[in-house]
Each structure stands twice: as structure tokens, then as C-alpha cells.
Design a protein around this motif. Structure first.
Motif, PDB file in Angstrom:
ATOM      1  N   GLU A 127       0.824  -1.208   0.000  1.00 46.70           N
ATOM      2  CA  GLU A 127       0.000   0.000   0.000  1.00 46.70           C
ATOM      3  C   GLU A 127       0.865   1.268   0.000  1.00 46.70           C
ATOM      4  O   GLU A 127       0.503   2.296   0.585  1.00 46.70           O
ATOM      5  CB  GLU A 127      -0.957   0.019   1.200  1.00 46.70           C
ATOM      6  CG  GLU A 127      -1.953  -1.140   1.189  1.00 46.70           C
ATOM      7  CD  GLU A 127      -2.929  -1.077   2.344  1.00 46.70           C
ATOM      8  OE1 GLU A 127      -2.678  -0.302   3.291  1.00 46.70           O
ATOM      9  OE2 GLU A 127      -3.929  -1.806   2.307  1.00 46.70           O
ATOM     10  N   THR A 128       1.998   1.198  -0.671  1.00 45.82           N
ATOM     11  CA  THR A 128       2.928   2.328  -0.697  1.00 45.82           C
ATOM     12  C   THR A 128       2.300   3.555  -1.341  1.00 45.82           C
ATOM     13  O   THR A 128       2.453   4.684  -0.844  1.00 45.82           O
ATOM     14  CB  THR A 128       4.223   1.937  -1.434  1.00 45.82           C
ATOM     15  OG1 THR A 128       4.892   0.922  -0.675  1.00 45.82           O
ATOM     16  CG2 THR A 128       5.145   3.130  -1.607  1.00 45.82           C
ATOM     17  N   ILE A 131      -0.140   5.194   1.089  1.00 46.47           N
ATOM     18  CA  ILE A 131       0.575   5.904   2.159  1.00 46.47           C
ATOM     19  C   ILE A 131       1.114   7.230   1.628  1.00 46.47           C
ATOM     20  O   ILE A 131       0.994   8.288   2.272  1.00 46.47           O
ATOM     21  CB  ILE A 131       1.728   5.033   2.709  1.00 46.47           C
ATOM     22  CG1 ILE A 131       1.171   3.764   3.365  1.00 46.47           C
ATOM     23  CG2 ILE A 131       2.565   5.828   3.721  1.00 46.47           C
ATOM     24  CD1 ILE A 131       2.245   2.751   3.716  1.00 46.47           C
ATOM     25  N   TRP A 132       1.715   7.169   0.456  1.00 49.57           N
ATOM     26  CA  TRP A 132       2.303   8.370  -0.151  1.00 49.57           C
ATOM     27  C   TRP A 132       1.259   9.452  -0.344  1.00 49.57           C
ATOM     28  O   TRP A 132       1.426  10.595   0.063  1.00 49.57           O
ATOM     29  CB  TRP A 132       2.944   7.998  -1.482  1.00 49.57           C
ATOM     30  CG  TRP A 132       3.655   9.129  -2.174  1.00 49.57           C
ATOM     31  CD1 TRP A 132       3.097  10.089  -2.962  1.00 49.57           C
ATOM     32  CD2 TRP A 132       5.058   9.411  -2.134  1.00 49.57           C
ATOM     33  NE1 TRP A 132       4.056  10.951  -3.425  1.00 49.57           N
ATOM     34  CE2 TRP A 132       5.271  10.556  -2.933  1.00 49.57           C
ATOM     35  CE3 TRP A 132       6.145   8.811  -1.520  1.00 49.57           C
ATOM     36  CZ2 TRP A 132       6.535  11.103  -3.127  1.00 49.57           C
ATOM     37  CZ3 TRP A 132       7.413   9.359  -1.713  1.00 49.57           C
ATOM     38  CH2 TRP A 132       7.598  10.490  -2.503  1.00 49.57           C
ATOM     39  N   ARG A 134      -1.697   9.822   1.023  1.00 52.51           N
ATOM     40  CA  ARG A 134      -2.239  10.309   2.291  1.00 52.51           C
ATOM     41  C   ARG A 134      -1.312  11.338   2.934  1.00 52.51           C
ATOM     42  O   ARG A 134      -1.763  12.375   3.424  1.00 52.51           O
ATOM     43  CB  ARG A 134      -2.450   9.124   3.245  1.00 52.51           C
ATOM     44  CG  ARG A 134      -3.038   9.512   4.600  1.00 52.51           C
ATOM     45  CD  ARG A 134      -3.183   8.307   5.501  1.00 52.51           C
ATOM     46  NE  ARG A 134      -1.909   7.823   6.005  1.00 52.51           N
ATOM     47  CZ  ARG A 134      -1.489   6.566   5.917  1.00 52.51           C
ATOM     48  NH1 ARG A 134      -2.235   5.652   5.306  1.00 52.51           N
ATOM     49  NH2 ARG A 134      -0.320   6.205   6.423  1.00 52.51           N
ATOM     50  N   GLN A 135      -0.020  11.068   2.900  1.00 57.68           N
ATOM     51  CA  GLN A 135       0.922  11.952   3.581  1.00 57.68           C
ATOM     52  C   GLN A 135       1.153  13.249   2.819  1.00 57.68           C
ATOM     53  O   GLN A 135       1.177  14.326   3.426  1.00 57.68           O
ATOM     54  CB  GLN A 135       2.252  11.203   3.808  1.00 57.68           C
ATOM     55  CG  GLN A 135       2.116  10.072   4.815  1.00 57.68           C
ATOM     56  CD  GLN A 135       3.410   9.288   5.003  1.00 57.68           C
ATOM     57  OE1 GLN A 135       4.382   9.476   4.261  1.00 57.68           O
ATOM     58  NE2 GLN A 135       3.421   8.398   5.975  1.00 57.68           N
ATOM     59  N   GLU A 169      -1.378   8.046  12.084  1.00 57.14           N
ATOM     60  CA  GLU A 169      -0.483   7.203  11.302  1.00 57.14           C
ATOM     61  C   GLU A 169      -0.112   5.961  12.096  1.00 57.14           C
ATOM     62  O   GLU A 169       0.417   6.058  13.205  1.00 57.14           O
ATOM     63  CB  GLU A 169       0.777   7.984  10.914  1.00 57.14           C
ATOM     64  CG  GLU A 169       0.528   9.109   9.932  1.00 57.14           C
ATOM     65  CD  GLU A 169       0.732   8.662   8.491  1.00 57.14           C
ATOM     66  OE1 GLU A 169       0.317   9.399   7.586  1.00 57.14           O
ATOM     67  OE2 GLU A 169       1.299   7.571   8.282  1.00 57.14           O
ATOM     68  N   GLN A 181       4.352   7.303   9.093  1.00 57.55           N
ATOM     69  CA  GLN A 181       4.715   5.939   8.758  1.00 57.55           C
ATOM     70  C   GLN A 181       5.727   5.931   7.624  1.00 57.55           C
ATOM     71  O   GLN A 181       5.641   6.736   6.697  1.00 57.55           O
ATOM     72  CB  GLN A 181       3.453   5.169   8.333  1.00 57.55           C
ATOM     73  CG  GLN A 181       3.667   3.721   7.932  1.00 57.55           C
ATOM     74  CD  GLN A 181       2.372   3.081   7.464  1.00 57.55           C
ATOM     75  OE1 GLN A 181       1.343   3.763   7.334  1.00 57.55           O
ATOM     76  NE2 GLN A 181       2.386   1.779   7.220  1.00 57.55           N
ATOM     77  N   ILE A 183       7.233   4.474   4.125  1.00 52.84           N
ATOM     78  CA  ILE A 183       6.347   4.228   2.981  1.00 52.84           C
ATOM     79  C   ILE A 183       6.361   2.802   2.458  1.00 52.84           C
ATOM     80  O   ILE A 183       5.538   2.472   1.599  1.00 52.84           O
ATOM     81  CB  ILE A 183       6.668   5.191   1.821  1.00 52.84           C
ATOM     82  CG1 ILE A 183       8.079   4.971   1.290  1.00 52.84           C
ATOM     83  CG2 ILE A 183       6.423   6.631   2.224  1.00 52.84           C
ATOM     84  CD1 ILE A 183       8.348   5.683  -0.021  1.00 52.84           C
ATOM     85  N   GLY A 185       5.368   0.278   4.060  1.00 51.90           N
ATOM     86  CA  GLY A 185       4.125  -0.272   4.570  1.00 51.90           C
ATOM     87  C   GLY A 185       4.244  -1.633   5.209  1.00 51.90           C
ATOM     88  O   GLY A 185       3.241  -2.190   5.694  1.00 51.90           O
ATOM     89  N   SER A 215       9.320   8.454   5.516  1.00 53.25           N
ATOM     90  CA  SER A 215       7.966   8.767   5.071  1.00 53.25           C
ATOM     91  C   SER A 215       8.026   9.480   3.728  1.00 53.25           C
ATOM     92  O   SER A 215       9.117   9.832   3.228  1.00 53.25           O
ATOM     93  CB  SER A 215       7.272   9.660   6.097  1.00 53.25           C
ATOM     94  OG  SER A 215       7.977  10.892   6.215  1.00 53.25           O
TER      95      SER A 215
END
Length: 581
Positions: A127-128, A131-132, A134-135, A169, A181, A183, A185, A215
Motif C-alpha cells: 500500500e505504498t 501511504i504516499w 495520504r501523507q 499514522e 509511517q 512508505i 508499509g 515517510s
């Protein structure tokens, strides 16, 4: 109407850094993004009040904004635009255009990093991409307000509004920005290791060290310089002086001047094919870690086949007349009560004065061997060799006072002598604390506070007004330290703490009485020094009293001298000088 704008977070984004280039990148990115916001204001017919970004003819002359507006083809890499601004705008002004400009600029930067480095190994993560996204999408805090001209404090009130809370996070935390987090994951360490090793092998050497798991935002700070040309339109430096480089700089300068034949021989040896292939950086620069035994013998910092060469370098360095100190210096400066100055004076006048100051910061710092991280508005952040930081601070203070003489502006500073391996994030957090709480709140502003960050952590050394450090003292702190060593002895400094413990609570003691007390103690320390003259003792005495606050007794601090702090600072200055002697 006036448009007030601020972009955050600032201190945490800049300070969360593991190397000096991270520090620069954080500062530059904030300036670049805000410059895009200012460009959007100018495009809508707005006129900037703070900061001043135009010349007398109305043309844009700030390097970053001039590049964005196309008026100058300047590839500037200095952060000169503060995170907040004020502009006079027309009735049809749309604030959302400013926010969109910043969001678009940020998207170009993060997409460039993602496309070049992360997307090729995305399949190794979990889920990289999620995550990317979202951040990077939820990171920046954009605040703005429209107000009447007289409401210069509107953004101070605006900061009391809470417009949202960032998402929680989970996962394994980023080693640079631990609120996020990393990245990959993955929770399984072997899978995380595979992800980060795959990324590392695509990068230049040492871009990612073993164990660094970052992150999205931290990775953008780290890798942005490699894609700057596609992200912002021009290239930026990919190498920045490290803390080790800064610590070694005074020693290297001394070798070039006082031990030139040996130093030339050393450089020739290090650049020979057998040595350079293992120990020289890709840019051809000698790694300053070689000068320090603790770093030179640390196998984790070097290629596996370099141990024999490093031992040979150690043997060559045994012929050196001295060894470098492990300390460099952080200089953090901030104007006092800027908001009050803007309310009491013409904001345009204050802005132009600050612009005059900012334009002189870089040459003043470079004259003292400094590396400027940020200079915008009334703020300065720089890294310097330890033996030049005080001179640089005094020069900047004098320039600030000259620039804002009509407004009555003053500036305060935190000077931290830092061990080269101390964590940058923690050091900068402490520098901000010292500046805000000690130099400004406790000492009444227009002050400088000194601290040391050794391997065991920070120690506050001394706080003083600029006058006591400069004009009242009569000569430099370094000269005073040398005078103490020559005229009295360094042992006397260790006695001062006991002396102040016995006499420091005494009230309303005149300056002359303090001179008598110190003179008696100094004479005891110089019984074996027949060459010491009474005049030499009196000169040192007066300077020491002035530095400790004696020039204003008994009105200031209820007659209490800061002898211990003055002695602590002088002992530190002498300590690293003796290491270099």
C-alpha cells in the motif's frame, strides 16, 4: 483590503532533518512554495506589503519570485521568502488562487520524486501509493484572512482556529519524521529491508544510509535535489557541507597556513589512485570523517575493503601537529517583536528595512565560512565553523540594527556549539527553546545565549546582551579568553564558580568593590608569574566584569554578576582552542 497568509508547519518541517542537506531542503521548499503563493497574488493585481519583494521601480527583485514570474533567469537556491506574507489586494481578489498555486507547486515536486525513485519499486511495498498520497495530500497547513488595513494582528487571532487534525499514522515510523509511517508499509523487517535496499541501489552513494526508512514527506526532502530541474525548473546543489565538514574547517585552514608542506603531502596521498578509489566522495572531495579517529575506525561508515587504507591514513595523521575539534556551531537569529514593529511603524518601511538586512546576510556569513540555511524577513539560520560564529553573529546584529534604526528594531540569537554527531532535529529544537525562552523572555531580548551540545546533551553556558559582547567589552571574546590564559591561567576560571557561590548573593556591591575582590583572587592565581603586570590584571578584570554584567551594577539583576556563566563560556572557548593548539 489586506490579505494575510501563512504556510505551516515551519519549525518542525525544517528541524526534522538527519543531515545538513535535509535542513536546507526543508527551508528552501517552504520558501519556494510561499513564493508561488506570492506570484498568484501579484498576478491578481495585489501589492506586497510584507515581505518587500519589489525594487524602487516596482519590478520584482526577490530571486525566487523573479524566477517564477519570468522577470529574471536566476537559479537561486537560497530560502529568502518567509512562510507568511501580507498584501494589499483588490475587491475581486480570490484567496483560493493563492492556495491552489502552492498545492500545484507541491504536486509537481512530489510527483517528480515519486516518478523518479518510488514508482519503479512500488511493487515491493505494501500500500505504498496509498501511504504516499495520504501523507503528501494532508501535510501543509494553509491559513489566510482578509482584514482592514489597521488589523495587522489578524493572523495571530487566526492561529487560534483549529481547522482540522491530521490523520493518525500507524505502521513502522519514519526515522526522520517519526509522526509519520515509513512508505514501504511492511511490518516484517526483512520485507522493509528489501524495499529500502532496492531504492538505495538506484541512488547515488550515501543518499540513504542503512536503517533509514522514510515517510513520503521526508523522502521528498532527501531526494528533491536530484529531480529539482524537472520539479521546479532549475538544478540545485546535490552536496551540502556536512556537520563533520564544518567541524573540521578551522583545523584545515590552520594546516594550510601553518603546516603547508605536510598538508600538501597529505592531500597528494589521499588523492592517489589506491586511496581515492576507496575513500574519496564521487565529487572528488575528501571525506572529512577521515580526520577523526572515532569516525575513521568505524567500519559501518566505509566500504568493506577500505580498512587497510584507513589504517594507513591514521598513521600519516600521527605526524599532524594538532587534531580537529569535533564541534561546529548553529546560529539561530530572530527579530524581536516584529509584529509590534509592523503595528507601530509603516509596514512597508519595516519590510524594506528587513529586505535590506536579508540581502546582506549571505555575504556576511560567507565571509566567516558559514553555510546559510535560511534568511527571510527577520529570521536567520546558519551553520558555521566554531571559531567564527560569534564574529558572524555580531556582524549580523550590527547589520540588523543599522537596517532597522528608524524602526527601533533589535534581534536576538542562540549560538550552540554542537558535537558533529549530535542529532540535528534535537539540536534545532533546543536552539529555538534557548532563543525564545532564554535570550528573549528571560534576558529581555536584544540578547545572545550560548550553549554547548556535547555527546551527553545540551548545557547552557551563558546569556548576555549584545552590548556586553561587543562595544562594552572593548575586544572580542576570543581575545579575552586568550588574555585570561596568558595573564592569569585557565585554573582561575574554574575558581570563579566557587567565588560567585560565596559572593554572588551580596547586594549593592559597587563595581570598584567587585574589582578588588576579583583582583585579590587573580593575584593568588599569578604568584608564580612574575611577568604579570598590575595593568594586565586590571585589563582582564574590567573585561571579565563587563562580560559578567558588572558594567550596569547595581541597577541590573539586583547587583548579581553572571560570573559563573562568563567563566563557563570562556573555559569552553579555551578548551577547544587548546585541542587545536
Amino acid at each position: 483590503m489586506r490579505f494575510h497568509f501563512a504556510l505551516g508547519p515551519v519549525q518542525s518541517f525544517v528541524a526534522q532533518a538527519r543531515r545538513t542537506r535535509d535542513l536546507w531542503a526543508g527551508s528552501f521548499l517552504i520558501s519556494y512554495l510561499v513564493a508561488n503563493g506570492i506570484q498568484a497574488v501579484l498576478q491578481q493585481g495585489g501589492q506586497m506589503i510584507f515581505p518587500a519583494v519589489t525594487d524602487t521601480d516596482g519590478g520584482v527583485d526577490d530571486p525566487l519570485i523573479a524566477r517564477l514570474t519570468g522577470t529574471q533567469d536566476i537559479s537561486d537556491t537560497l530560502a529568502t521568502v518567509p512562510n507568511r506574507f501580507v498584501a494589499e489586494v483588490l475587491d475581486d481578489f480570490d484567496p483560493l488562487n493563492c492556495a491552489r498555486a502552492i498545492e500545484t507547486a507541491w504536486a509537481r515536486i512530489e510527483h517528480a520524486v515519486w516518478d523518479a525513485y518510488v514508482e519503479p519499486i512500488e511493487s515491493l511495498g505494501h500500500e505504498t501509493r496509498e501511504i504516499w498520497r495520504r501523507q503528501v495530500n494532508g501535510f501543509w497547513e494553509i491559513s489566510w484572512a482578509l482584514a482592514e488595513a489597521e488589523e495587522m494582528d489578524v493572523m495571530d487571532r487566526r492561529k487560534n482556529w483549529r481547522t482540522g487534525v491530521g490523520p493518525s499514522e500507524g505502521g513502522i515510523k519514519c526515522t526522520m519524521m517519526p509522526q509519520f509511517q515509513e512508505i514501504s508499509g511492511h511490518y516484517v523487517s526483512t520485507l522493509r529491508g528489501e524495499f529500502w535496499r532496492a531504492l538505495s541501489v538506484t541512488l547515488p552513494p550515501r543518499e540513504l544510509r542503512e536503517g533509514e526508512e522514510l515517510s513520503a514527506v521526508a523522502l521528498i526532502k532527501r531526494l528533491f535535489p536530484g529531480v529539482a530541474e524537472s520539479a521546479i525548473g532549475w538544478a540545485v546543489p546535490t552536496h551540502y557541507p556536512s556537520t563533520v565538514d564544518l567541524a573540521a574547517q578551522p583545523w584545515l585552514g590552520r594546516q594550510e597556513k601553518k603546516n603547508a608542506p605536510w598538508f600538501r603531502m597529505l592531500q597528494t596521498y589521499l588523492r592517489s589512485d589506491d586511496v581515492a578509489s576507496k575513500l574519496i566522495l564521487g565529487s572528488g572531495q575528501i571525506d572529512a570523517s577521515l580526520w577523526y579517529e572515532s569516525s575513521r575506525t568505524n567500519d559501518r561508515l566505509w566500504p568493506q575493503d577500505s580498512s587497510a587504507v584507513r589504517r594507513q591514513v591514521g598513521e600519516v595523521l600521527k605526524a599532524a601537529e594538532s587534531l580537529p575539534t569535533p564541534y561546529y556551531a548553529v546560529l539561530l537569529m530572530d527579530g524581536d517583536k516584529l509584529g509590534e514593529l509592523l503595528r507601530k511603524n509603516d509596514p512597508g518601511e519595516v519590510s524594506r528595512a528587513l529586505k535590506s538586512f536579508t540581502q546582506n546576510v549571505k555575504p556576511l556569513l560567507e565571509a566567516d565560512g558559514g553555510t546559510l540555511i535560511y534568511a527571510g524577513g527577520d529570521d536567520v539560520l546558519a551553520l558555521l565553523p566554531n571559531n567564527r560564529v560569534l564574529e558572524a553573529a555580531l556582524s549580523l546584529r550590527d547589520r540588523y540594527r543599522q537596517a532597522l534604526v528608524d524602526c527601533g528594531g533589535t534581534i536576538s540569537a542562540a549560538i550552540v556549539y554542537v558535537h558533529m554527531h549530535a542529532p540535528l532535529t534535537s539540536v534545532l529544537r533546543e536552539a529555538h527553546r534557548l532563543l525564545d525562552q532564554v535570550a528573549k523572555d528571560q534576558n529581555g531580548r536584544n540578547s545572545a545565549v550560548f550553549a554547548r551540545w556535547a555527546s551527553q546533551g545540551p548545557t547552557t553556558l551563558f546569556v548576555s546582551t549584545w552590548e556586553r559582547l561587543g562595544t562594552e567589552l572593548g575586544f572580542s571574546l576570543r581575545t579575552l579568553a586568550d588574555e585570561v590564559r596568558t595573564v592569569v591561567s585557565t585554573r582561575f576560571l574554574s575558581k570563579i564558580q566557587e567565588l560567585e557561590a560565596r559572593l554572588g548573593d551580596a547586594r549593592f556591591i559597587s563595581r570598584e568593590e567587585w574589582v578588588d575582590i576579583l583582583h585579590e583572587e587573580m593575584e593568588r592565581s599569578t604568584l608564580e608569574r612574575a611577568e604579570t603586570s598590575p595593568q594586565d590584571l586590571l585589563t582582564v578584570m574590567n573585561a571579565l566584569l563587563c562580560l559578567a554584567g558588572g558594567a550596569s551594577l547595581p541597577k541590573e539583576r539586583n547587583g548579581r554578576l553572571e560570573l559563573t556563566g562568563a567563566a563557563r563560556l570562556l573555559r569552553f572557548l579555551l578548551g577547544y582552542e587548546e585541542e587545536l593548539a
